[in-house]
Design a protein around this motif. Structure first.
Motif, PDB file in Angstrom:
ATOM      1  N   VAL A  33      61.864  85.324  47.144  1.00 27.91           N
ATOM      2  CA  VAL A  33      60.440  84.867  47.404  1.00 27.91           C
ATOM      3  C   VAL A  33      61.051  83.185  48.137  1.00 27.91           C
ATOM      4  CG1 VAL A  33      58.780  83.587  46.536  1.00 27.91           C
ATOM      5  CG2 VAL A  33      59.539  85.709  45.701  1.00 27.91           C
ATOM      6  N   PRO A  89      48.463  70.378  46.630  1.00 32.46           N
ATOM      7  CA  PRO A  89      49.011  71.060  47.681  1.00 32.46           C
ATOM      8  C   PRO A  89      50.037  71.814  47.410  1.00 32.46           C
ATOM      9  CG  PRO A  89      48.799  68.575  48.235  1.00 32.46           C
ATOM     10  CD  PRO A  89      48.334  68.884  46.759  1.00 32.46           C
ATOM     11  N   GLU A  90      50.712  71.797  46.268  1.00 32.39           N
ATOM     12  CA  GLU A  90      51.965  72.373  46.041  1.00 32.39           C
ATOM     13  C   GLU A  90      51.846  73.564  44.932  1.00 32.39           C
ATOM     14  OE1 GLU A  90      54.447  69.215  44.809  1.00 32.39           O
ATOM     15  OE2 GLU A  90      54.594  68.540  46.829  1.00 32.39           O
ATOM     16  N   LEU A  91      50.615  73.598  44.490  1.00 29.58           N
ATOM     17  CA  LEU A  91      50.443  74.460  43.194  1.00 29.58           C
ATOM     18  C   LEU A  91      50.814  75.989  43.540  1.00 29.58           C
ATOM     19  CD1 LEU A  91      47.512  72.656  41.197  1.00 29.58           C
ATOM     20  CD2 LEU A  91      50.267  72.436  40.942  1.00 29.58           C
ATOM     21  N   VAL A 141      57.558  74.607  39.393  1.00 32.47           N
ATOM     22  CA  VAL A 141      57.054  74.934  40.694  1.00 32.47           C
ATOM     23  C   VAL A 141      56.352  74.103  41.490  1.00 32.47           C
ATOM     24  CG1 VAL A 141      56.039  77.110  41.886  1.00 32.47           C
ATOM     25  CG2 VAL A 141      57.583  77.650  39.747  1.00 32.47           C
ATOM     26  N   TRP A 143      55.293  74.578  45.404  1.00 30.99           N
ATOM     27  CA  TRP A 143      55.571  75.269  46.714  1.00 30.99           C
ATOM     28  C   TRP A 143      56.133  74.301  47.933  1.00 30.99           C
ATOM     29  CZ3 TRP A 143      54.585  80.074  45.190  1.00 30.99           C
ATOM     30  CH2 TRP A 143      54.792  81.217  46.258  1.00 30.99           C
ATOM     31  N   MET A 145      57.119  73.742  51.623  1.00 31.85           N
ATOM     32  CA  MET A 145      57.173  73.912  53.118  1.00 31.85           C
ATOM     33  C   MET A 145      58.562  74.233  53.625  1.00 31.85           C
ATOM     34  SD  MET A 145      54.043  75.157  53.441  1.00 31.85           S
ATOM     35  CE  MET A 145      53.334  75.494  51.887  1.00 31.85           C
ATOM     36  N   GLU A 155      61.238  76.544  43.100  1.00 34.77           N
ATOM     37  CA  GLU A 155      61.396  76.302  41.878  1.00 34.77           C
ATOM     38  C   GLU A 155      62.664  75.753  41.485  1.00 34.77           C
ATOM     39  OE1 GLU A 155      62.494  79.974  39.784  1.00 34.77           O
ATOM     40  OE2 GLU A 155      62.420  79.222  37.675  1.00 34.77           O
TER      41      GLU A 155
END
Lengths: 471, 471
Positions: A33, A89-91, A141, A143, A145, A155
């Motif tokens: 992932v 924005p990172e969830l 975690v 997210w 980019m 993670e």
């Protein structure tokens, strides 16, 4: 014909050198992932040693470990306005569980302030319950980019401390105590990295904090890496979660809080601080393997001797590994241990036995010489401490030689772009200047006071901004 | 008037006693997302000690720790048919990350066979790479419909071992080795629980395994708890992920694999094995705090003495805590330590000092008597080993006295419903009988051979099914 280098040389392409080293030293792989990573046994061994050393310091600072859930109700995140804005924005969001769509989606923790405060508001009743000092080792975690192994991963593994105090002063002092006695002590004296301690500008602060203290390391290419942070949260989360205590004089008061974290990103910092064109160099106090004893040849006397040396070094308190995999060519194994950065290699072949010596190769200063077998166990602890000191010294020299004082924003950008840190008075830079730096991907890593200490406020007279490109 | 009991008595309502104990001893709380739990510092301290003891045994068995991602592509789960069928109903699914809907949803790991095999298929090339022995400490998620703290939680903490071997025999022997030398040794000699080792029936096997070995503990109410399992995976995952190695004679062969796990569920097992109506009783070899030294009164000489005793016990190798919180009533603190199950309490007040003694209260056998202060440090290690042996003896007695041999399914159901285990020849029960037991919520916990050992096959002559109700 010259041998092809094992790694892309640092001078040619530092990011590629970093990735090469991680692959070749078998530290980590990318996960399937996007942005996730697989930490391989040798890389995880480094992290385990970091955990052990940090955990002992955290416990000595009076904090107790606990564990809070991975899943946080989405509504919790929104309770503190700056916090949700910083993390939204990172969830990563779980919408389905047990084969059904969930009534309320749950968020995978990006950090645990909110869920921990929900507990603190129940656990804290009286001044007797304070200070409440909690630490958690967990995965989080965010997210990513632009992922990069160990440095920015979707993670990552970390420790996050969360504390509640009766007074502003107590919270402030505890955040500063962790900053110095846990983080600085570990990073300087175990990791061998000459970190700079400072205070973040409002622009760079943790989402929800009133003050963020940071430790910045200079990497081999002169860029900065934030190695850990310690936050004063003021009463922001206490208000959002109504975390109150009954004071000695019978009044309900909001608690004052801190949080502080350090992560597997430190493994990246270790690599980029101490690595060279032959691979990693692991500081002996951290090293899971401080010395490896290699059998050069599949010979009974040699195998018996490497095991004996292994036992004697182990008895002398050295973390040692015996490499008797003689079905793999010796040269390949030697290169592999060099890549992995094990401080000392002891190589034993039939000819060495005749001479009563072994070849001792030192990864950190470099060099190789025969040493009498009987002298090894007595010698090694001293050599390892020398190596530890040398790495710190090299880290200090790098930071000193590549930090310059500048007077203008243009000069600051130039210095940072050339691969160094620039010091500029904060009064001359200010938030406007900081925004201009950002256009050139240069950031204020931290503010330091005139005397080099951590400033008590953003605008204390004499504050200097240390600016750089950063990972 | 009799004092109200601190906990619901076990005999009145065992599940409520369990929940009361967890609350009152501050072991854990429920998390806000259904089925999740918050492990409080004292509960986490028990888990940390379990980790330490297990981790040392796992490393001694040659396995190395590593870390694999939390997020698994949904497509991985579906590669092994039985595996996905087993886990599909329990999955938590992330559909959104970084503010966008994901192209392929990702699953939060319910276990890591699939993602680990994706790596194994890259890491394993030659017979030289085998056996590959990996362990991971991690959180996993299985959506729980009927959650119960520590026993069945949506998120739990565990270790999962994953190994690859060149031959069937090597894999089989390693699964059996872990079963005995890691799990049984830890559970019997540290947890003090007289676990029964056996083999699962096909119905109860892990989804994707060809053989599952189990350790079953009998709880205080006579029900069974599966405390750990060790699986032979055969070549099921090797086929699904094409994990092959080049053999010594130059052929590509599929590897043979094992996996094995134990979790925070063991904390539940500890509570239900050793707890009584006054709270938990922690076996000394596990106990994060083996002895607590309490100052009865806020008196300078008393406070000095408890600290001195603490130091002396600590020097004698006892894990000791000093309780000098004299602003909390002594009686309340004594009850609290009793609830938490600390094996030894040493209580010191002004009168004790005059006599040169302390009151020594023992949680495990019960009882309280004065002991000369000078004798404490010499005495304690012996008492703690006595306590350790006593808990195991009580666990053994319970299992022996509450296990009966039966001849029919009706008798088996009756015995299990009455709160015990029943032994019935597997040849008389069979899969059909097993299905009938299930109608009464009674399950075959495991098969054991005639001589009490773990059978090599389901249908070996003389196999006995041990049946019970279970958590």
């Amino acid at each position: 014909m010259a041998k092809a280098p094992v790694l892309t040389p640092q001078a040619d392409d530092f990011p590629r050198w970093y990735q090469d080293l991680i692959n070749k030293a078998e530290l980590a792989d990318n996960g399937p992932v996007r942005g996730t990573m697989i930490i391989r046994p040798y890389g995880y061994g480094l992290w385990e040693r970091m955990q052990q050393e940090m955990d002992a310091r955290i416990k000595a600072a009076g904090a107790q470990n606990a564990y809070f859930p991975l899943f946080i109700p989405q509504s919790y995140l929104t309770k503190e306005a700056e916090h949700v804005e910083g993390f939204a924005p990172e969830l990563a969001v779980v919408t389905h569980g047990g084969g059904k769509e969930l009534e309320e989606p749950v968020v995978v923790r990006p950090t645990s302030e909110t869920i921990i405060n929900a507990s603190f508001s129940k656990w804290v009743q009286s001044y007797r319950d304070l200070p409440l000092l909690i630490n958690q080792w967990a995965n989080v975690v965010r997210w990513e980019m632009r992922p990069r192994v160990f440095l920015r991963t979707t993670e990552f593994l970390w420790q996050e401390g969360h504390t509640a105090h009766a007074t502003y002063e107590d919270a402030r002092d505890y955040a500063a105590y962790i900053h110095k006695e846990v983080y600085e002590d570990f990073m300087v004296n175990v990791l061998g990295i000459d970190v700079l301690l400072g205070r973040k500008t409002p622009r760079e602060r943790f989402a929800g904090a009133v003050n963020t203290l940071t430790l910045e390391g200079m990497m081999g290419d002169g860029k900065a890496l934030q190695m850990g942070t310690s936050h004063e949260l003021g009463q922001n989360f206490a208000k959002a979660f109504n975390t109150q205590y009954l004071s000695k004089d019978g009044r309900q008061e909001l608690v004052w809080q801190t949080s502080w974290g350090s992560s597997t990103r430190m493994v990246g910092g270790l690599i980029m601080s101490h690595g060279d064109d032959s691979g990693l160099r692991v500081p002996p106090r951290l090293a899971p393997v401080q010395a490896v004893v290699l059998a050069i040849k599949d010979d009974e006397a040699v195998l018996a001797k490497v095991r004996e040396i292994g036992d004697r070094l182990s008895a002398a308190g050295v973390r040692v590994q015996v490499d008797d995999r003689t079905d793999t060519p010796f040269g390949r194994r030697a290169v592999d241990w060099e890549l992995k950065g094990v401080p000392v290699r002891i190589e034993v072949g039939p000819r060495d036995l005749e001479n009563g010596t072994a070849m001792l190769a030192r990864r950190i200063p470099g060099g190789k010489e025969p040493v009498a077998l009987d002298a090894l166990a007595g010698l090694l602890p001293t050599l390892l401490e020398e190596d530890q000191a040398l790495l710190l010294e090299q880290s200090r020299e790098r930071r000193e030689s590549r930090t310059s004082d500048v007077a203008t924003i243009e000069q600051a950008v130039e210095a940072a772009t050339a691969g160094g840190w620039a010091r500029i008075p904060w009064a001359d830079l200010g938030e406007e200047g900081e925004a201009r730096l950002a256009e050139h991907s240069v950031t204020v890593r931290c503010l330091v006071a005139e005397d080099g200490s951590v400033p008590g406020s953003d605008d204390a007279p004499g504050n200097v901004a240390v600016v750089a490109r950063a990972y």
